[in-house]
Design a protein around this motif. Structure first.
Motif, PDB file in Angstrom:
ATOM      1  N   ALA A 387       9.106  11.965   3.866  1.00  0.00           N
ATOM      2  CA  ALA A 387       9.179  11.377   5.207  1.00  0.00           C
ATOM      3  C   ALA A 387       7.788  11.434   5.813  1.00  0.00           C
ATOM      4  O   ALA A 387       7.426  12.351   6.539  1.00  0.00           O
ATOM      5  CB  ALA A 387      10.180  12.136   6.065  1.00  0.00           C
ATOM      6  N   GLU A 388       7.004  10.432   5.480  1.00  0.00           N
ATOM      7  CA  GLU A 388       5.607  10.354   5.897  1.00  0.00           C
ATOM      8  C   GLU A 388       5.312   8.909   6.271  1.00  0.00           C
ATOM      9  O   GLU A 388       5.155   8.051   5.395  1.00  0.00           O
ATOM     10  CB  GLU A 388       4.689  10.818   4.771  1.00  0.00           C
ATOM     11  N   PRO A 389       5.260   8.599   7.565  1.00  0.00           N
ATOM     12  CA  PRO A 389       5.129   7.205   7.992  1.00  0.00           C
ATOM     13  C   PRO A 389       3.827   6.535   7.587  1.00  0.00           C
ATOM     14  O   PRO A 389       3.716   5.308   7.698  1.00  0.00           O
ATOM     15  CB  PRO A 389       5.257   7.291   9.519  1.00  0.00           C
ATOM     16  N   ALA A 390       2.857   7.297   7.102  1.00  0.00           N
ATOM     17  CA  ALA A 390       1.613   6.669   6.645  1.00  0.00           C
ATOM     18  C   ALA A 390       1.802   5.949   5.308  1.00  0.00           C
ATOM     19  O   ALA A 390       0.995   5.076   4.948  1.00  0.00           O
ATOM     20  CB  ALA A 390       0.514   7.725   6.510  1.00  0.00           C
ATOM     21  N   LEU A 391       2.855   6.294   4.563  1.00  0.00           N
ATOM     22  CA  LEU A 391       3.085   5.688   3.249  1.00  0.00           C
ATOM     23  C   LEU A 391       3.504   4.226   3.422  1.00  0.00           C
ATOM     24  O   LEU A 391       4.591   3.928   3.908  1.00  0.00           O
ATOM     25  CB  LEU A 391       4.155   6.461   2.480  1.00  0.00           C
ATOM     26  N   GLY A 392       2.603   3.335   3.054  1.00  0.00           N
ATOM     27  CA  GLY A 392       2.843   1.907   3.193  1.00  0.00           C
ATOM     28  C   GLY A 392       2.308   1.308   4.469  1.00  0.00           C
ATOM     29  O   GLY A 392       2.502   0.115   4.722  1.00  0.00           O
ATOM     30  N   ALA A 393       1.593   2.103   5.268  1.00  0.00           N
ATOM     31  CA  ALA A 393       1.168   1.634   6.595  1.00  0.00           C
ATOM     32  C   ALA A 393      -0.084   0.779   6.571  1.00  0.00           C
ATOM     33  O   ALA A 393      -0.325   0.000   7.504  1.00  0.00           O
ATOM     34  CB  ALA A 393       0.964   2.829   7.525  1.00  0.00           C
ATOM     35  N   THR A 394      -0.916   0.885   5.533  1.00  0.00           N
ATOM     36  CA  THR A 394      -2.153   0.114   5.444  1.00  0.00           C
ATOM     37  C   THR A 394      -2.091  -0.793   4.218  1.00  0.00           C
ATOM     38  O   THR A 394      -1.275  -0.563   3.309  1.00  0.00           O
ATOM     39  CB  THR A 394      -3.363   1.048   5.316  1.00  0.00           C
ATOM     40  N   PRO A 395      -2.938  -1.821   4.157  1.00  0.00           N
ATOM     41  CA  PRO A 395      -2.940  -2.676   2.958  1.00  0.00           C
ATOM     42  C   PRO A 395      -3.177  -1.876   1.682  1.00  0.00           C
ATOM     43  O   PRO A 395      -2.553  -2.157   0.646  1.00  0.00           O
ATOM     44  CB  PRO A 395      -4.088  -3.658   3.232  1.00  0.00           C
ATOM     45  N   GLU A 396      -4.061  -0.879   1.745  1.00  0.00           N
ATOM     46  CA  GLU A 396      -4.337  -0.068   0.555  1.00  0.00           C
ATOM     47  C   GLU A 396      -3.111   0.751   0.160  1.00  0.00           C
ATOM     48  O   GLU A 396      -2.750   0.832  -1.023  1.00  0.00           O
ATOM     49  CB  GLU A 396      -5.526   0.865   0.814  1.00  0.00           C
ATOM     50  N   SER A 397      -2.457   1.344   1.165  1.00  0.00           N
ATOM     51  CA  SER A 397      -1.269   2.132   0.877  1.00  0.00           C
ATOM     52  C   SER A 397      -0.124   1.240   0.403  1.00  0.00           C
ATOM     53  O   SER A 397       0.661   1.628  -0.471  1.00  0.00           O
ATOM     54  CB  SER A 397      -0.841   2.919   2.120  1.00  0.00           C
ATOM     55  N   ARG A 398      -0.047   0.033   0.962  1.00  0.00           N
ATOM     56  CA  ARG A 398       0.990  -0.910   0.544  1.00  0.00           C
ATOM     57  C   ARG A 398       0.813  -1.278  -0.929  1.00  0.00           C
ATOM     58  O   ARG A 398       1.783  -1.343  -1.698  1.00  0.00           O
ATOM     59  CB  ARG A 398       0.910  -2.168   1.404  1.00  0.00           C
ATOM     60  N   GLU A 399      -0.417  -1.493  -1.319  1.00  0.00           N
ATOM     61  CA  GLU A 399      -0.697  -1.806  -2.720  1.00  0.00           C
ATOM     62  C   GLU A 399      -0.313  -0.635  -3.614  1.00  0.00           C
ATOM     63  O   GLU A 399       0.236  -0.817  -4.707  1.00  0.00           O
ATOM     64  CB  GLU A 399      -2.181  -2.143  -2.892  1.00  0.00           C
ATOM     65  N   ALA A 400      -0.581   0.585  -3.140  1.00  0.00           N
ATOM     66  CA  ALA A 400      -0.198   1.771  -3.914  1.00  0.00           C
ATOM     67  C   ALA A 400       1.319   1.851  -4.060  1.00  0.00           C
ATOM     68  O   ALA A 400       1.835   2.234  -5.124  1.00  0.00           O
ATOM     69  CB  ALA A 400      -0.740   3.030  -3.246  1.00  0.00           C
ATOM     70  N   MET A 401       2.054   1.494  -3.012  1.00  0.00           N
ATOM     71  CA  MET A 401       3.517   1.514  -3.086  1.00  0.00           C
ATOM     72  C   MET A 401       4.017   0.507  -4.119  1.00  0.00           C
ATOM     73  O   MET A 401       4.976   0.772  -4.854  1.00  0.00           O
ATOM     74  CB  MET A 401       4.134   1.191  -1.718  1.00  0.00           C
ATOM     75  N   GLU A 402       3.376  -0.647  -4.186  1.00  0.00           N
ATOM     76  CA  GLU A 402       3.773  -1.653  -5.170  1.00  0.00           C
ATOM     77  C   GLU A 402       3.484  -1.163  -6.584  1.00  0.00           C
ATOM     78  O   GLU A 402       4.250  -1.444  -7.526  1.00  0.00           O
ATOM     79  CB  GLU A 402       3.049  -2.961  -4.886  1.00  0.00           C
ATOM     80  N   GLN A 403       2.394  -0.427  -6.758  1.00  0.00           N
ATOM     81  CA  GLN A 403       2.092   0.150  -8.069  1.00  0.00           C
ATOM     82  C   GLN A 403       3.116   1.206  -8.452  1.00  0.00           C
ATOM     83  O   GLN A 403       3.540   1.296  -9.610  1.00  0.00           O
ATOM     84  CB  GLN A 403       0.685   0.733  -8.059  1.00  0.00           C
ATOM     85  N   HIS A 404       3.518   2.017  -7.464  1.00  0.00           N
ATOM     86  CA  HIS A 404       4.589   2.987  -7.719  1.00  0.00           C
ATOM     87  C   HIS A 404       5.859   2.260  -8.160  1.00  0.00           C
ATOM     88  O   HIS A 404       6.527   2.677  -9.119  1.00  0.00           O
ATOM     89  CB  HIS A 404       4.896   3.807  -6.464  1.00  0.00           C
ATOM     90  N   ARG A 424      10.474  -9.107 -16.979  1.00  0.00           N
ATOM     91  CA  ARG A 424      11.527 -10.033 -16.545  1.00  0.00           C
ATOM     92  C   ARG A 424      11.825  -9.926 -15.047  1.00  0.00           C
ATOM     93  O   ARG A 424      12.652 -10.666 -14.525  1.00  0.00           O
ATOM     94  CB  ARG A 424      12.815  -9.757 -17.326  1.00  0.00           C
ATOM     95  N   THR A 425      11.135  -9.015 -14.382  1.00  0.00           N
ATOM     96  CA  THR A 425      11.485  -8.693 -13.000  1.00  0.00           C
ATOM     97  C   THR A 425      10.474  -9.249 -12.015  1.00  0.00           C
ATOM     98  O   THR A 425       9.262  -9.146 -12.218  1.00  0.00           O
ATOM     99  CB  THR A 425      11.579  -7.161 -12.811  1.00  0.00           C
ATOM    100  N   SER A 426      10.992  -9.813 -10.949  1.00  0.00           N
ATOM    101  CA  SER A 426      10.157 -10.278  -9.844  1.00  0.00           C
ATOM    102  C   SER A 426      10.540  -9.489  -8.594  1.00  0.00           C
ATOM    103  O   SER A 426      11.682  -9.571  -8.129  1.00  0.00           O
ATOM    104  CB  SER A 426      10.379 -11.774  -9.608  1.00  0.00           C
ATOM    105  N   ILE A 427       9.591  -8.705  -8.091  1.00  0.00           N
ATOM    106  CA  ILE A 427       9.862  -7.910  -6.886  1.00  0.00           C
ATOM    107  C   ILE A 427       9.816  -8.839  -5.673  1.00  0.00           C
ATOM    108  O   ILE A 427       8.813  -9.500  -5.405  1.00  0.00           O
ATOM    109  CB  ILE A 427       8.847  -6.762  -6.741  1.00  0.00           C
ATOM    110  N   LYS A 428      10.911  -8.877  -4.937  1.00  0.00           N
ATOM    111  CA  LYS A 428      11.025  -9.756  -3.770  1.00  0.00           C
ATOM    112  C   LYS A 428      10.567  -9.069  -2.481  1.00  0.00           C
ATOM    113  O   LYS A 428      10.046  -9.719  -1.578  1.00  0.00           O
ATOM    114  CB  LYS A 428      12.474 -10.222  -3.614  1.00  0.00           C
ATOM    115  N   ALA A 429      10.768  -7.761  -2.398  1.00  0.00           N
ATOM    116  CA  ALA A 429      10.372  -7.026  -1.196  1.00  0.00           C
ATOM    117  C   ALA A 429      10.438  -5.536  -1.495  1.00  0.00           C
ATOM    118  O   ALA A 429      11.161  -5.096  -2.396  1.00  0.00           O
ATOM    119  CB  ALA A 429      11.288  -7.360  -0.022  1.00  0.00           C
ATOM    120  N   ILE A 430       9.651  -4.773  -0.752  1.00  0.00           N
ATOM    121  CA  ILE A 430       9.772  -3.324  -0.786  1.00  0.00           C
ATOM    122  C   ILE A 430       9.858  -2.811   0.645  1.00  0.00           C
ATOM    123  O   ILE A 430       9.338  -3.435   1.577  1.00  0.00           O
ATOM    124  CB  ILE A 430       8.594  -2.643  -1.522  1.00  0.00           C
ATOM    125  N   LEU A 431      10.542  -1.694   0.808  1.00  0.00           N
ATOM    126  CA  LEU A 431      10.568  -0.976   2.080  1.00  0.00           C
ATOM    127  C   LEU A 431      10.024   0.415   1.837  1.00  0.00           C
ATOM    128  O   LEU A 431      10.395   1.079   0.865  1.00  0.00           O
ATOM    129  CB  LEU A 431      12.001  -0.892   2.635  1.00  0.00           C
TER     130      LEU A 431
END
Length: 549
Positions: A387-404, A424-431
């Protein structure tokens, strides 16, 4: 009094509270900041795929049946429920081989017992005994703990409960993980009994062992799926709220609860409009309500008091479409790492992102092909996160979330024997935790609500009424009884019980008569309010379901 109530938030508890209060006679306006209702239980439609963006397990059917019965309706008329068999499957990480050990949990208790014994001789009977006890505790919780406001804590204990106090106390002081370890030998089967802790925003070693009652839900009561996804529940709640006369305003973001002479008298929206009311029910996150929507002098829980409050686990939620078939995964699939305890410790104590991770995967197309285009599968992957609101809050962090997300897809594919899954997978969205913090104003970006530790459960959970502001009530996952769709339905009923002055531990009788709030037995301001609300609205014609009952 005008008999007007404003309900903040169009999630489960907001819609349910609005419907119940409108049936009680109140003139109810529900305001929701987004363009559609749903809250945590949202829906995403993209490229022909339909995803639930929140809860995906339909458990505790009694709670749904009872809520709709309060309104004179039958759940069968509101939802198309499908019984899942197998209930779910579990992938257990191995020491060396990429493929995981797989266990299917079916609708047959005898089949499950045989499979548990194959994994660990003797554990089949041990789990059967454990589930018997879980069923007993579940019934006890329904009868004594879930449907009470704890306004009179001693009301939950009658003569029938007193002889059990000696056995109940250890269930509060001992952890769920410890209780399971004392019953079951195989560490994999311990995980099977302990994963429900995540549904409570926590881990097995942090929640009281009283919550062993949750094993009744999947291992005995069963797992169902409402056709169209869990958002079909939200659509049903919206329908019944409208039928009861609720006015629903979407795109209406509340910026302030208006307080005059110590009493909540309405809300001010982001565009400056003020909606006057005789009472306000906030189903928004309680931290947000107390620290953002109320001026400082009206806060029962100022910012500093939240320092020791546990927000509960957050999540990385990945919504993806898969080309081709995916028979290796059932409707519900759970992936458990061997370092289970260390996994949770990394997330909840040190704020670390785990790899590999214990992952939950939903494939609704296994049951409902309409949730994906022809020739594709619908895949939602949930990974417990700090529970850390900084995770995904910046473009750099967002890119890291997509890599995860890509790495977790690889993990799922390897363990399930689908090596080309990512291709075979296309990611449509992440939260991410930042999305929960921004979109839902969730405390510290938690995905579910306040964690169910001992000091944040039952009578110790924040009350559903403000101690500083009269005529301000709360509903939802931040207050009693806690986290989960059926539990939030109960929290709405507790709002009605609070207004009625009903301090029993039992659910209200069904159906509720129109204008029932006028019969409130409560004395003082809330009693006057309830009676005014109950006698203020004109009678509405019976619904088709009510007319035929």
């Amino acid at each position: 009094m005008s008999g007007h109530v404003v309900v903040i938030g169009g999630g489960v508890s907001g819609l349910a509270s609005a419907a119940l209060l409108a049936r009680g006679g109140a003139d109810v306006t529900l305001v929701e900041r987004h363009d559609r209702v749903g809250g945590r239980a949202g829906r995403l439609e993209v490229d022909g795929f339909t995803f639930d963006t929140g809860p995906s397990w339909y458990l505790m059917p009694e709670a749904f049946e009872h809520f709709f019965a309060l309104l004179g309706r039958r759940v069968e008329d509101e939802l198309d429920l499908i019984d899942l068999d197998p209930r779910y499957q579990v992938f257990f990480e191995r020491d060396s081989a990429a493929l995981a050990d797989v266990l299917e949990v079916t609708a047959s208790s005898e089949t499950n017992r045989s499979r548990f014994d194959e994994m660990s001789p003797g554990d089949g009977q041990a789990i059967a005994d454990y589930v018997d006890e879980a069923t007993d505790l579940y019934r006890l919780a329904l009868d004594r703990f879930l449907y009470t406001t704890f306004e009179r804590p001693l009301s939950v204990a009658d003569r029938s409960l007193l002889p059990r106090l000696g056995s109940l106390l250890p269930l509060l002081t001992r952890s769920l993980g410890s209780r399971i370890a004392g019953r079951v030998k195989d560490p994999r089967l311990r995980q099977l009994l302990g994963f429900h802790a995540v549904f409570l925003g926590s881990s097995p070693d942090r929640v009281p062992s009283l919550f062993s009652l949750m094993s009744h839900l999947d291992l005995r009561d069963g797992v169902r799926y409402p056709r169209g996804g869990l958002y079909a529940v939200m659509e049903a709640l919206e329908r019944v709220a409208l039928a009861e006369g609720v006015t629903i305003r979407t795109g209406a973001d509340v910026r302030r609860i208006v307080v005059e002479d110590g009493r909540a008298v309405g809300v001010t929206l982001a565009d400056g409009e003020t909606l006057r009311a005789d009472a306000v029910v906030s189903s928004a996150d309680m931290h947000h309500t107390e620290t953002e929507l109320l001026e400082e002098q009206h806060r029962a829980r100022p910012e500093k008091s939240w320092r020791k409050v546990r927000p509960g686990v957050s999540a990385l939620l990945v919504m993806a479409g898969v080309e081709g078939e995916l028979p290796e995964l059932k409707h519900h699939s759970l992936f458990f790492t061997q370092d289970w305890d260390a996994n949770f410790e990394a997330i909840m104590e040190r704020g670390e992102v785990p790899h590999p991770a214990s992952v939950y995967v939903s494939r609704t197309t296994a049951t409902d092909p309409s949730t994906a285009p022809a020739g594709h599968e619908n895949l939602v992957m949930l990974v417990p996160f700090p529970a850390e609101p900084a995770l995904g809050a910046t473009p750099e962090s967002r890119e890291a979330m997509e890599q995860h997300a890509a790495r977790y897809l690889d993990q799922v594919g390897a363990w399930a024997g689908v090596p080309d899954l990512r291709a075979r997978t296309s990611i449509k969205a992440i939260l991410t935790p930042s999305d929960f913090a921004e979109s839902l104003s969730a405390f510290k970006g938690g995905a579910l609500g306040l964690e169910h530790t001992l000091l944040q459960s039952a009578m110790f959970r924040p009350r559903n009424i403000s101690s500083k502001v009269s005529h301000l009530l709360y509903a939802g996952a931040s207050t009693a009884p806690g986290i989960g769709v059926p539990i939030c339905l109960i929290s709405a009923e507790l709002v009605a019980k609070r207004l009625l002055g009903e301090t029993s531990a039992h659910p209200l009788n069904t159906p509720l008569p129109a204008g029932y709030l006028a019969r409130s037995r409560r004395r003082g301001a809330l009693g006057d309010l309830a009676r005014a609300l109950g006698s203020s609205a004109a009678p509405r014609p019976a619904s088709p379901q009510q007319a035929g009952s």
